[in-house]
Design a protein around this motif. Sequence first.
Motif, PDB file in Angstrom:
ATOM      1  N   THR A   1       0.841  -1.187   0.000  1.00 46.20           N
ATOM      2  CA  THR A   1       0.000   0.000   0.000  1.00 46.20           C
ATOM      3  C   THR A   1       0.883   1.245   0.000  1.00 46.20           C
ATOM      4  O   THR A   1       1.988   1.236   0.545  1.00 46.20           O
ATOM      5  N   ILE A   2       0.389   2.316  -0.616  1.00 44.33           N
ATOM      6  CA  ILE A   2       1.123   3.567  -0.706  1.00 44.33           C
ATOM      7  C   ILE A   2       0.184   4.721  -0.378  1.00 44.33           C
ATOM      8  O   ILE A   2      -0.956   4.754  -0.856  1.00 44.33           O
ATOM      9  N   ASP A   3       0.665   5.658   0.445  1.00 46.74           N
ATOM     10  CA  ASP A   3      -0.101   6.861   0.783  1.00 46.74           C
ATOM     11  C   ASP A   3      -1.484   6.519   1.337  1.00 46.74           C
ATOM     12  O   ASP A   3      -2.501   7.080   0.931  1.00 46.74           O
ATOM     13  N   THR A   4      -1.527   5.587   2.271  1.00 51.63           N
ATOM     14  CA  THR A   4      -2.791   5.159   2.857  1.00 51.63           C
ATOM     15  C   THR A   4      -3.303   6.192   3.857  1.00 51.63           C
ATOM     16  O   THR A   4      -2.572   6.629   4.742  1.00 51.63           O
ATOM     17  N   LYS A   5      -4.571   6.566   3.710  1.00 51.32           N
ATOM     18  CA  LYS A   5      -5.188   7.558   4.587  1.00 51.32           C
ATOM     19  C   LYS A   5      -6.596   7.118   4.960  1.00 51.32           C
ATOM     20  O   LYS A   5      -7.241   6.359   4.234  1.00 51.32           O
ATOM     21  N   GLY A   6      -7.073   7.621   6.082  1.00 51.41           N
ATOM     22  CA  GLY A   6      -8.464   7.430   6.440  1.00 51.41           C
ATOM     23  C   GLY A   6      -9.313   8.420   5.666  1.00 51.41           C
ATOM     24  O   GLY A   6      -8.806   9.329   5.004  1.00 51.41           O
ATOM     25  N   GLN A   7     -10.615   8.271   5.748  1.00 52.22           N
ATOM     26  CA  GLN A   7     -11.488   9.210   5.067  1.00 52.22           C
ATOM     27  C   GLN A   7     -11.380  10.615   5.663  1.00 52.22           C
ATOM     28  O   GLN A   7     -11.800  11.591   5.038  1.00 52.22           O
ATOM     29  N   ASP A   8     -10.787  10.732   6.846  1.00 56.92           N
ATOM     30  CA  ASP A   8     -10.526  12.040   7.452  1.00 56.92           C
ATOM     31  C   ASP A   8      -9.179  12.609   7.014  1.00 56.92           C
ATOM     32  O   ASP A   8      -8.718  13.625   7.538  1.00 56.92           O
ATOM     33  N   ASN A   9      -8.514  11.926   6.057  1.00 54.59           N
ATOM     34  CA  ASN A   9      -7.216  12.323   5.488  1.00 54.59           C
ATOM     35  C   ASN A   9      -6.045  12.181   6.450  1.00 54.59           C
ATOM     36  O   ASN A   9      -4.949  12.688   6.178  1.00 54.59           O
ATOM     37  N   LYS A  10      -6.227  11.499   7.553  1.00 54.80           N
ATOM     38  CA  LYS A  10      -5.116  11.212   8.454  1.00 54.80           C
ATOM     39  C   LYS A  10      -4.368   9.970   7.968  1.00 54.80           C
ATOM     40  O   LYS A  10      -4.980   8.998   7.545  1.00 54.80           O
ATOM     41  N   ALA A  11      -3.032  10.027   8.039  1.00 53.39           N
ATOM     42  CA  ALA A  11      -2.220   8.922   7.550  1.00 53.39           C
ATOM     43  C   ALA A  11      -2.448   7.657   8.354  1.00 53.39           C
ATOM     44  O   ALA A  11      -2.668   7.705   9.575  1.00 53.39           O
ATOM     45  N   LYS A  12      -2.414   6.522   7.658  1.00 52.90           N
ATOM     46  CA  LYS A  12      -2.550   5.222   8.307  1.00 52.90           C
ATOM     47  C   LYS A  12      -1.324   4.367   7.991  1.00 52.90           C
ATOM     48  O   LYS A  12      -0.545   4.674   7.082  1.00 52.90           O
ATOM     49  N   ALA A  13      -1.161   3.298   8.756  1.00 51.62           N
ATOM     50  CA  ALA A  13      -0.001   2.420   8.568  1.00 51.62           C
ATOM     51  C   ALA A  13      -0.026   1.794   7.180  1.00 51.62           C
ATOM     52  O   ALA A  13      -1.084   1.447   6.647  1.00 51.62           O
ATOM     53  N   GLU A  14       1.153   1.646   6.594  1.00 44.54           N
ATOM     54  CA  GLU A  14       1.281   0.983   5.303  1.00 44.54           C
ATOM     55  C   GLU A  14       1.499  -0.512   5.519  1.00 44.54           C
ATOM     56  O   GLU A  14       2.081  -0.935   6.513  1.00 44.54           O
ATOM     57  N   SER A  15       1.032  -1.302   4.563  1.00 44.33           N
ATOM     58  CA  SER A  15       1.165  -2.758   4.644  1.00 44.33           C
ATOM     59  C   SER A  15       1.842  -3.283   3.386  1.00 44.33           C
ATOM     60  O   SER A  15       1.827  -2.638   2.337  1.00 44.33           O
ATOM     61  N   TYR A  16       2.446  -4.451   3.493  1.00 47.25           N
ATOM     62  CA  TYR A  16       3.087  -5.071   2.346  1.00 47.25           C
ATOM     63  C   TYR A  16       2.989  -6.590   2.478  1.00 47.25           C
ATOM     64  O   TYR A  16       2.769  -7.127   3.572  1.00 47.25           O
ATOM     65  N   ARG A  17       3.168  -7.263   1.333  1.00 48.01           N
ATOM     66  CA  ARG A  17       3.004  -8.711   1.323  1.00 48.01           C
ATOM     67  C   ARG A  17       3.830  -9.307   0.191  1.00 48.01           C
ATOM     68  O   ARG A  17       3.984  -8.700  -0.867  1.00 48.01           O
ATOM     69  N   ALA A  18       4.400 -10.476   0.430  1.00 46.95           N
ATOM     70  CA  ALA A  18       5.138 -11.211  -0.597  1.00 46.95           C
ATOM     71  C   ALA A  18       4.619 -12.638  -0.655  1.00 46.95           C
ATOM     72  O   ALA A  18       4.464 -13.290   0.395  1.00 46.95           O
ATOM     73  N   ASP A  19       4.339 -13.116  -1.859  1.00 47.47           N
ATOM     74  CA  ASP A  19       3.831 -14.476  -2.070  1.00 47.47           C
ATOM     75  C   ASP A  19       4.747 -15.244  -3.006  1.00 47.47           C
ATOM     76  O   ASP A  19       5.192 -14.708  -4.032  1.00 47.47           O
ATOM     77  N   LEU A  20       4.998 -16.496  -2.675  1.00 45.73           N
ATOM     78  CA  LEU A  20       5.672 -17.427  -3.573  1.00 45.73           C
ATOM     79  C   LEU A  20       4.676 -18.528  -3.887  1.00 45.73           C
ATOM     80  O   LEU A  20       4.258 -19.268  -2.982  1.00 45.73           O
ATOM     81  N   ASN A  21       4.254 -18.607  -5.139  1.00 45.47           N
ATOM     82  CA  ASN A  21       3.179 -19.500  -5.543  1.00 45.47           C
ATOM     83  C   ASN A  21       3.683 -20.628  -6.430  1.00 45.47           C
ATOM     84  O   ASN A  21       4.550 -20.420  -7.281  1.00 45.47           O
ATOM     85  N   TYR A  22       3.106 -21.823  -6.246  1.00 43.07           N
ATOM     86  CA  TYR A  22       3.423 -22.996  -7.053  1.00 43.07           C
ATOM     87  C   TYR A  22       2.109 -23.609  -7.560  1.00 43.07           C
ATOM     88  O   TYR A  22       1.109 -23.632  -6.831  1.00 43.07           O
ATOM     89  N   LYS A  23       2.129 -24.109  -8.775  1.00 40.09           N
ATOM     90  CA  LYS A  23       0.979 -24.841  -9.316  1.00 40.09           C
ATOM     91  C   LYS A  23       1.445 -26.191  -9.848  1.00 40.09           C
ATOM     92  O   LYS A  23       2.541 -26.300 -10.395  1.00 40.09           O
ATOM     93  N   PHE A  24       0.618 -27.188  -9.669  1.00 44.32           N
ATOM     94  CA  PHE A  24       0.941 -28.519 -10.202  1.00 44.32           C
ATOM     95  C   PHE A  24      -0.316 -29.225 -10.650  1.00 44.32           C
ATOM     96  O   PHE A  24      -1.422 -28.760 -10.376  1.00 44.32           O
TER      97      PHE A  24
END
Length: 415
Positions: free
Chosen positions: A392-415
Amino acid sequence: MMKKHLAVLAATAVLGVTSAFAANPFSDVTPQDWAYQAVAQLASQGIVNGYPDGTFKGQQNITRYEMAQMVAKALVRQDRVDAEQNAIINRLANEFSAELNNLGVRVATLENKVGNFKFTGDARLRYTGSNDARDSKFEYRGRVKFEATVNDNTKAVVRLANSKEFGQNDDKNTTNASIDRVYVQHNFGKYATVAAGRQDLVVGNGLAFDGTFEGVVATAGKDKLNASVAYGYLQSGSYLAPGENDSKNAKKLNKIDRAQNAQVSVYQLNYNPTAKVAVKGFYADVHEENVDNAYGASLDLKLGNKVWAGGEYVKTETQGANGEAWTAGLSYGNYNMAKQGTWSVKGQYYNIKKDAPLVDTTLSFVDKDQKGVLATAKYALAKNVGLAATATIDTKGQDNKAKAESYRADLNYKF
């Protein structure tokens, strides 16, 4: 390689050819030949062919290409043999898959097939974190899907799933094993399908719901225009907004959030005027007291071979501006997990109001009552192995106050 006479005898046994007599098609195979009947039977049904000069040359070694030709013709007759012969044909298809592909015979769907059963699966390793290190956690998940062909128009599907989460602040790490999909699907002619049971349901493009549904889904129409009706119970997600809980909203939310079984009817219409344009619309009638109905629409545009642009809008019937959510995005690339080296990048702006009808959204860890940008990058490390990163980038509440940013990494396999 085996001699041709031996090969055709084996093919005769596998295919269950039963005709007692057939005309002799080859000048060098006589009625006194020990393989005469087998050769004649298979030739009469087009399973073996001779040379242009009218000979069979049975004493020569058969090539892999010639054997693959016989296997290809055996695949066409697969519905007319018994279970043992069927298993032999599948093993032969696996052995000669490369040659069959060169012949234009697709065997990928047979590689994991035994009898009338086909199985596929996937595995995922995931790390999720945020500005607050205490929120980080690691998860692994594995799923195996079994698909049984009942007849030409009916199939049954069962999927087993197992997942485990490791959170830094969890009192205990949890493992979940379940049968998360089990349904039967039947085709009524070319343009109508009904599926009943626990299955996937995507409402619109998934902004409102993309999760587990238990009930009946009926679809009718062609690729360019089709409609569907779903009736049953949502089995994943939540109606709760950030900070809400059952005790605070007992009358309105307790029933459907604890059991995750909101009863709904969902009506959808999909229109594809061209191969590069897709328009979807839906209306969801929620059969629960004090829970609002919802509607929405989405648009997808393919701008060339690598560029996508699109957006989606959803809204509750009575909550006004507080019941809205929308997203708009742009992506570039041609990521395909089955093709090593392919990649894509995507950016989406989202605006989610507090009472928006998001239950189980494809925007993953985006919460209600906030807005910002979601950035995603994907890369195929190898065939059927994909790496995906989201933040996430530049995350804000509807009141325009900054909120914590989150991130995620996935390693996916299909068989």
